[in-house]
Design a protein around this motif. Structure first.
Motif, PDB file in Angstrom:
ATOM      1  N   ALA B 148     -39.850  34.363   6.741  1.00  0.00           N
ATOM      2  CA  ALA B 148     -39.220  34.596   5.441  1.00  0.00           C
ATOM      3  C   ALA B 148     -38.363  35.862   5.460  1.00  0.00           C
ATOM      4  O   ALA B 148     -38.677  36.833   4.791  1.00  0.00           O
ATOM      5  CB  ALA B 148     -40.305  34.687   4.361  1.00  0.00           C
ATOM      6  N   PRO B 149     -37.278  35.873   6.263  1.00  0.00           N
ATOM      7  CA  PRO B 149     -36.404  37.045   6.274  1.00  0.00           C
ATOM      8  C   PRO B 149     -35.600  37.114   4.979  1.00  0.00           C
ATOM      9  O   PRO B 149     -35.601  36.159   4.201  1.00  0.00           O
ATOM     10  CB  PRO B 149     -35.494  36.809   7.481  1.00  0.00           C
ATOM     11  CG  PRO B 149     -35.444  35.325   7.618  1.00  0.00           C
ATOM     12  CD  PRO B 149     -36.754  34.800   7.110  1.00  0.00           C
ATOM     13  N   GLY B 153     -29.942  32.291   5.558  1.00  0.00           N
ATOM     14  CA  GLY B 153     -28.668  31.710   5.958  1.00  0.00           C
ATOM     15  C   GLY B 153     -28.015  32.448   7.118  1.00  0.00           C
ATOM     16  O   GLY B 153     -27.151  31.907   7.811  1.00  0.00           O
ATOM     17  N   ALA B 154     -28.424  33.722   7.342  1.00  0.00           N
ATOM     18  CA  ALA B 154     -27.802  34.520   8.398  1.00  0.00           C
ATOM     19  C   ALA B 154     -28.428  34.267   9.766  1.00  0.00           C
ATOM     20  O   ALA B 154     -27.952  34.766  10.772  1.00  0.00           O
ATOM     21  CB  ALA B 154     -27.909  35.998   8.050  1.00  0.00           C
ATOM     22  N   ILE B 262     -34.681  34.434  15.197  1.00  0.00           N
ATOM     23  CA  ILE B 262     -36.118  34.417  14.948  1.00  0.00           C
ATOM     24  C   ILE B 262     -36.746  33.983  16.263  1.00  0.00           C
ATOM     25  O   ILE B 262     -36.355  32.958  16.819  1.00  0.00           O
ATOM     26  CB  ILE B 262     -36.479  33.382  13.848  1.00  0.00           C
ATOM     27  CG1 ILE B 262     -35.843  33.747  12.506  1.00  0.00           C
ATOM     28  CG2 ILE B 262     -37.985  33.205  13.744  1.00  0.00           C
ATOM     29  CD1 ILE B 262     -36.602  34.726  11.666  1.00  0.00           C
ATOM     30  N   VAL B 263     -37.655  34.773  16.780  1.00  0.00           N
ATOM     31  CA  VAL B 263     -38.289  34.422  18.052  1.00  0.00           C
ATOM     32  C   VAL B 263     -39.761  34.139  17.804  1.00  0.00           C
ATOM     33  O   VAL B 263     -40.472  34.958  17.226  1.00  0.00           O
ATOM     34  CB  VAL B 263     -38.150  35.559  19.087  1.00  0.00           C
ATOM     35  CG1 VAL B 263     -38.710  35.122  20.429  1.00  0.00           C
ATOM     36  CG2 VAL B 263     -36.710  35.991  19.234  1.00  0.00           C
ATOM     37  N   ASP B 264     -40.213  32.958  18.211  1.00  0.00           N
ATOM     38  CA  ASP B 264     -41.618  32.603  18.096  1.00  0.00           C
ATOM     39  C   ASP B 264     -42.104  32.024  19.412  1.00  0.00           C
ATOM     40  O   ASP B 264     -41.381  31.295  20.083  1.00  0.00           O
ATOM     41  CB  ASP B 264     -41.822  31.557  16.983  1.00  0.00           C
ATOM     42  CG  ASP B 264     -42.097  32.209  15.645  1.00  0.00           C
ATOM     43  OD1 ASP B 264     -42.892  33.156  15.622  1.00  0.00           O
ATOM     44  OD2 ASP B 264     -41.513  31.776  14.636  1.00  0.00           O
ATOM     45  N   ASN B 265     -43.332  32.358  19.744  1.00  0.00           N
ATOM     46  CA  ASN B 265     -43.931  31.811  20.951  1.00  0.00           C
ATOM     47  C   ASN B 265     -44.053  30.279  20.810  1.00  0.00           C
ATOM     48  O   ASN B 265     -44.225  29.776  19.703  1.00  0.00           O
ATOM     49  CB  ASN B 265     -45.315  32.449  21.107  1.00  0.00           C
ATOM     50  CG  ASN B 265     -45.974  32.076  22.409  1.00  0.00           C
ATOM     51  OD1 ASN B 265     -46.641  31.055  22.482  1.00  0.00           O
ATOM     52  ND2 ASN B 265     -45.757  32.860  23.418  1.00  0.00           N
ATOM     53  N   VAL B 266     -43.985  29.544  21.923  1.00  0.00           N
ATOM     54  CA  VAL B 266     -44.119  28.070  21.824  1.00  0.00           C
ATOM     55  C   VAL B 266     -45.480  27.688  21.249  1.00  0.00           C
ATOM     56  O   VAL B 266     -45.604  26.700  20.537  1.00  0.00           O
ATOM     57  CB  VAL B 266     -43.913  27.340  23.179  1.00  0.00           C
ATOM     58  CG1 VAL B 266     -42.451  27.291  23.551  1.00  0.00           C
ATOM     59  CG2 VAL B 266     -44.731  27.937  24.278  1.00  0.00           C
ATOM     60  N   GLY B 267     -46.502  28.519  21.545  1.00  0.00           N
ATOM     61  CA  GLY B 267     -47.828  28.268  20.982  1.00  0.00           C
ATOM     62  C   GLY B 267     -47.804  28.347  19.465  1.00  0.00           C
ATOM     63  O   GLY B 267     -48.432  27.546  18.771  1.00  0.00           O
ATOM     64  N   THR B 268     -47.047  29.309  18.964  1.00  0.00           N
ATOM     65  CA  THR B 268     -46.928  29.471  17.506  1.00  0.00           C
ATOM     66  C   THR B 268     -46.213  28.264  16.905  1.00  0.00           C
ATOM     67  O   THR B 268     -46.616  27.725  15.873  1.00  0.00           O
ATOM     68  CB  THR B 268     -46.141  30.746  17.175  1.00  0.00           C
ATOM     69  OG1 THR B 268     -46.597  31.796  18.028  1.00  0.00           O
ATOM     70  CG2 THR B 268     -46.312  31.153  15.740  1.00  0.00           C
ATOM     71  N   ILE B 269     -45.137  27.835  17.583  1.00  0.00           N
ATOM     72  CA  ILE B 269     -44.369  26.675  17.104  1.00  0.00           C
ATOM     73  C   ILE B 269     -45.263  25.430  17.067  1.00  0.00           C
ATOM     74  O   ILE B 269     -45.239  24.650  16.120  1.00  0.00           O
ATOM     75  CB  ILE B 269     -43.140  26.414  18.018  1.00  0.00           C
ATOM     76  CG1 ILE B 269     -42.231  27.648  18.060  1.00  0.00           C
ATOM     77  CG2 ILE B 269     -42.406  25.148  17.619  1.00  0.00           C
ATOM     78  CD1 ILE B 269     -41.149  27.710  17.040  1.00  0.00           C
ATOM     79  N   TYR B 270     -46.084  25.299  18.094  1.00  0.00           N
ATOM     80  CA  TYR B 270     -47.016  24.169  18.155  1.00  0.00           C
ATOM     81  C   TYR B 270     -48.001  24.242  16.995  1.00  0.00           C
ATOM     82  O   TYR B 270     -48.277  23.238  16.328  1.00  0.00           O
ATOM     83  CB  TYR B 270     -47.744  24.187  19.503  1.00  0.00           C
ATOM     84  CG  TYR B 270     -48.785  23.109  19.655  1.00  0.00           C
ATOM     85  CD1 TYR B 270     -48.432  21.763  19.621  1.00  0.00           C
ATOM     86  CD2 TYR B 270     -50.136  23.432  19.820  1.00  0.00           C
ATOM     87  CE1 TYR B 270     -49.391  20.773  19.752  1.00  0.00           C
ATOM     88  CE2 TYR B 270     -51.095  22.453  19.956  1.00  0.00           C
ATOM     89  CZ  TYR B 270     -50.727  21.118  19.924  1.00  0.00           C
ATOM     90  OH  TYR B 270     -51.677  20.143  20.039  1.00  0.00           O
TER      91      TYR B 270
END
Lengths: 261, 449
Positions: B148-149, B153-154, B262-270
């Motif tokens: 939630a930045p 849109g940016a 936005i950077v998220d670990n693949v584990g987080t995405i899963y």
């Protein structure tokens, strides 16, 4: 001959001009200095330790001259300095109790064991990053000497893995109190020799597991005390130094001998 | 896009030990312990008491404040105590201890596949928050805050970090091989929050199977692509990834969101996919138990609260003839040493590395004064000057460390310590200094209020 004459005259003129300029600038930019401030500064010990709460002795002298700080505000100077400052300022010296730093841990190698070996930066504050503790007691002294490195008087020594403060050398500046990540060091009255050498807030059985000299919160000391000066709070004995008469009865009865006398 | 970031090192990745061990789920046998502070931010507040019955998936501690996260039970049984226990960081922390009845009875409301075609942004964020999802790469920043930045849109890139550059660890490699479709779907869910963004799944080239699996899963998708990156440590660092993907330097004080990433670990995405599609909260994650000292290295899907000793036993214990000299939570570059193995796994524990030799102690014996060779400077991915920074710390000049040398931007990746021929513990010095400066700042901010 001519050259010597010209040189002499020109230098004299330059000298007079510069002198006049200095006199003018001196008058124009004159700052009123409270004479008492420099007198107070002369009397202060000049440790620049910051124990008074000001940024060194200069700032302290200014604060005293302005009346912001008390004459007895310098813990390092003690009574003699307070009296001299009071004389300069024309105020009362007030009561000055000499204090000394005291390490509330007795857990040397004799009483505790290490649960892990630590290598790396030899500084307690580095070692406890993230709450890591390598001694058996979570509350105890790590013995890596953050306090030693900040002490301006060389009053602290690590003996057998526990810090020890030399009362005679200590000027109670309090830098070690701030440096200790375990919060083990406290300023206590210099005259007071009865103090609890432990900071472990766990219950008795747990303390016994990790340290042979830890306070187990048995309350025997509170029953001995005739002046209601020692109390057990959160499984740990505390002494009220204002009430303590230093009879030493609590220390005598303490089953783990964690109270000094 | 750039090929790579500046600096970095090439340590032996030692992934061969466990890279082909397929993921298997491990169910804890004994009690489960849940520390209340598993994430960055305020510790959660316990909502269960002693003797309360607990089911799998039940919220046992609630987020306390905005930057905080729920904690979810991973076994069923009875709450034994809420007390101080030793946690994986070595500190004593408030924990919820659950007596495991071994049945793993689940709460109602998850497991069923939901239709997500009409899911709204609020529903996604709500599901992520309720599931207690935090960054599983190691730092543990609450994901609902990250997603939630100020200006969605940016955001131009959402990066799924599958680089797994840390030596020894292979859990994410296996996760990408096994759950490629789910990760891609998770990525599409996150992309719904950021209309202008493209999804990039970044993987180091030393994981060809994972790259192939992810590419197959992304085939035909417009918005999601796979990016194979050169194998170099710390490729998986947030800033290193942004350097490569966004292809430009951004001010060192800026946040990833300021650079449009936005950077998220693949584990987080899963985990996000599980939470949104199945309503399943986060109570299990991948964990690699590896190292030369362990009999059979394995990749587990492990439940939070499982004791490390149980996992080691499951792997056949310590290899015969070897002695366990060092146990690390995480890998050897960024992981930290364990003082006890009787500690519970938390959400951010993505690896346990057991080693038969203690390289840190060996290095400590060989330590000399700084040689001023400058190797630390050439490898620092942040472009800092570790040698000068250590000098400033030595002199107690924290102001110079912070203001002139940008010492707070150190990401503690360990590259400088790794290459230092004088064997100086640079990273530890910086970690400690950063902690101290931050503590002073907090104290100053508190004083003003």
């Amino acid at each position: 001959m001519n050259i010597i004459l010209i040189t002499t005259i020109s230098i004299t003129i330059i000298g007079l001009l510069v002198g006049a300029g200095l006199v003018y600038v001196g008058k124009k930019f004159h700052v009123d200095v409270d004479e008492r401030e420099s007198a107070v500064r002369e009397v202060l010990p000049g440790n620049n330790c910051g124990a008074c709460g000001y940024a060194g002795c200069d700032a302290m002298a200014a604060a005293i001259a302005k009346g912001e700080a008390q004459a007895n505000g310098c813990p390092v100077g003690g009574k003699p300095v307070a009296e001299k400052i009071a004389a300069i300022m024309g105020t009362e010296a007030g009561e000055v109790i000499r204090k000394t730093a005291f390490v509330k841990c007795k857990g040397s190698c004799e009483y505790t064991q290490n649960q892990a070996s630590y290598v790396g930066v030899q500084d307690c504050r580095s070692a406890v990053l993230g709450g890591l503790t390598f001694t058996s007691c979570d509350f105890g002294c790590l013995g890596l000497g953050s306090c030693v490195s900040v002490c301006p008087q060389g009053a602290i020594k690590i003996t057998d893995g526990v810090a020890f403060v030399d009362r005679e050398k200590c000027v109670a500046c309090g830098l070690c109190v701030k440096a200790c990540p375990k919060g083990l060091i406290e300023l206590i009255p210099y005259e007071n020799h009865v103090a609890v050498q432990c900071s472990n807030k766990d219950r008795g059985p747990q303390v016994k597991k990790v340290c042979a000299a830890g306070c187990i919160g048995c309350m025997l000391c509170t029953k001995q005390c005739e002046s209601d000066a020692i109390h057990v709070d959160a499984n740990l004995a505390h002494i009220d130094y204002e009430k303590c008469t230093q009879c030493g009865k609590c220390a005598e009865k303490c089953p783990v001998k964690v109270i000094t006398s | 896009m750039r090929k790579t970031f500046r600096g970095g090192v090439h340590p032996d990745d030692a992934k061969a030990l466990s890279r082909d061990a397929a993921l298997r789920e491990y169910l804890p046998k004994g009690e489960c312990v849940y520390p209340l502070a598993q994430h960055i931010g305020k510790p959660a507040k316990a909502v269960v008491k002693k003797n309360d019955p607990v089911l799998v998936g039940q919220v046992i501690a609630e987020a306390d404040g905005f930057v905080s996260a729920n904690i979810i039970a991973s076994c069923s049984g009875k709450v034994k105590a809420v007390e101080k226990r030793r946690t994986i960081s070595g500190a004593m922390q408030e924990c919820i201890v659950v007596e495991n009845d071994g049945l793993f009875t689940e709460t109602e409301g998850f497991g069923e596949r939901r239709d997500i075609s009409a899911v709204t942004k609020e529903e996604i964020l709500g599901a992520v928050k309720a599931a207690g999802i935090i960054g599983l790469g190691g730092a543990g920043f609450p994901t609902h805050v990250k997603l939630a930045p100020k200006d969605p849109g940016a955001i131009r890139y959402v990066i799924a970090n599958g680089a797994e550059c840390e030596p020894y660890l292979t859990g994410n490699d296996q996760l990408m091989r096994a759950e490629a479709d789910a990760i891609t779907e998770g990525m599409e869910i996150v992309l719904k929050l950021f209309p202008e963004a493209k999804g990039v799944i970044a993987i180091e080239k030393n994981k060809p199977e994972a790259i192939a699996a992810m590419e197959a899963a992304c085939a035909g998708k417009e918005n999601v692509s796979v990016l194979a990156l050169p194998t170099k440590y710390p490729q998986g660092g947030e800033r290193s990834l942004i350097d490569v993907v966004a292809g430009k330097d951004f001010p060192i004080t800026a946040l990833p969101a300021d650079a449009g990433c936005i950077v998220d670990n693949v584990g987080t995405i899963y985990a996000i996919q599980r939470a949104v599609c199945y309503g399943e909260p986060l109570f299990k994650h991948v964990l690699t138990l590896t190292g030369e000292a362990v009999a059979t290295p394995a990749n587990f899907i492990v439940r939070d609260g499982t004791l490390v000793t149980e996992l080691i036993e499951e792997c056949g214990g310590i290899k015969e003839g070897l002695e366990l000299k060092k146990a690390l939570a995480g890998g050897p570059m960024m992981g930290f040493a364990l003082t006890s193995l009787e500690v519970p796994v938390v959400k951010t524990t993505n690896g346990i590395t057991l080693l038969p030799n203690d390289a840190v102690a060996e290095a400590d014996e060989m330590m000399t004064a700084c040689l001023h060779c400058g190797r630390c400077t050439t490898v620092c991915p942040q472009g800092l000057l570790p040698q000068i920074m250590a000098e400033a710390v030595d002199m107690g000049d924290f102001e110079r460390y912070e203001k002139k040398l940008y010492g707070l931007d150190c990401i503690a990746c360990g590259c400088c310590t790794y290459v230092c021929p004088a064997k100086r513990p640079l990273t530890q010095i910086f970690k400690h200094t950063k902690a101290e400066i931050m503590a002073k700042k907090r104290a100053a901010a508190g004083g003003k209020k």
